[in-house]
Design a protein around this motif. Structure first.
Motif, short mmCIF file in Angstrom:
data_model
loop_
_atom_site.label_atom_id
_atom_site.label_comp_id
_atom_site.label_asym_id
_atom_site.label_seq_id
_atom_site.Cartn_x
_atom_site.Cartn_y
_atom_site.Cartn_z
N THR A 204 0.87 -1.29 0.11
CA THR A 204 0.07 0.06 -0.11
C THR A 204 0.86 1.32 -0.11
O THR A 204 1.74 1.33 0.76
CB THR A 204 -0.88 0.05 1.33
N ASP A 205 0.59 2.21 -0.67
CA ASP A 205 1.09 3.28 -1.22
C ASP A 205 2.50 3.35 -2.04
O ASP A 205 2.91 4.23 -2.14
CB ASP A 205 1.49 4.16 0.27
N LYS B 174 -0.58 2.80 -5.35
CA LYS B 174 -1.34 1.49 -4.68
C LYS B 174 -2.18 2.17 -3.62
O LYS B 174 -1.72 2.69 -2.64
CB LYS B 174 -0.42 0.52 -4.38
N LYS B 175 -3.42 1.64 -3.76
CA LYS B 175 -4.55 1.85 -2.62
C LYS B 175 -4.17 0.69 -1.47
O LYS B 175 -3.93 -0.25 -1.72
CB LYS B 175 -5.75 1.61 -3.09
#
Length: 212
Positions: A137-138, A211-212
């Motif tokens: 994520t991120d 990216k979530k």
């Protein structure tokens, strides 16, 4: 997966740096603001960077200057040799391509400049899906490449190149797999990325996907 263009890369390796410097009139607009485009991509990267198509190592050098760890994936032996020579062993350049490569244990950012168009749209979908599985994520994907707002814009660009007498450019624009922004936006969103597009010149846009 881009490997069908290896012969072209091998031929181009010794003159690539001159070409991106704007000395070839046909490609001057494609490479306009080249250094600032690379600076922008490098500024968005974080952590361990997986770079696809580093070529002669120009973006790689900027990433290393920022203190980032870089693993380069390059299918052309000649390009790898030149990049390794220029950067004097400061990082590794591995044989591979956008879809077939040995991934490091940790990847925080995936980057590429002037290379993603070597994949068909179907291959681009597979690549983004693959990178999404590597990133936490991120994590980020940051690409700079020629792309168009519509297929009509691409066809018009080819005709404009022909009219200007830029026949090599027109052939390249018609032969390689330049895609559209709406298509890429859909691919990234389907793979749980938020994505932004920033125009750099008449041809090149920077894609920043998180990216979530």
């Amino acid at each position: 997966m881009g490997r069908e263009f290896i012969e072209l890369f091998e031929e181009w390796s010794e003159t690539y740096d001159a070409a991106v410097g704007g000395h070839d009139k046909e490609y001057a607009e494609v490479f306009r603001h080249y250094e600032s485009i690379l600076d922008s991509v490098a500024s968005k990267a974080e952590g361990h960077v997986l770079e696809f198509g580093p070529g002669t190592g120009n973006l790689t050098a900027k990433l290393l200057e920022r203190g980032l760890q870089v693993t380069g994936i390059e299918p052309s032996p000649s390009m790898r040799r030149i990049a390794a020579r220029k950067l004097a062993g400061r990082t590794d350049f591995l044989d591979g391509d956008f879809l077939e490569f040995d991934a490091p244990d940790t990847v925080d950012t995936v980057v590429s400049t002037y290379a993603f168009h070597h994949l068909t749209d179907e291959e681009k979908e597979k690549a983004v899906e693959k990178y999404g599985k590597l990133l936490r994520t991120d994590g980020k994907i940051v690409f700079a490449d020629t792309m168009y707002q519509s297929r009509h814009d691409r066809l018009r660009s080819i005709e404009e190149a022909k009219t200007a007498g830029f026949h090599n450019l027109a052939e390249d624009l018609g032969r390689e797999f330049y895609t559209t922004i709406p298509f890429l936006q859909g691919v990234f969103e389907q793979n749980q990325f938020t994505v932004e597009f920033t125009r750099c010149n008449r041809f090149v846009w920077i894609v920043e996907a998180v990216k979530k």
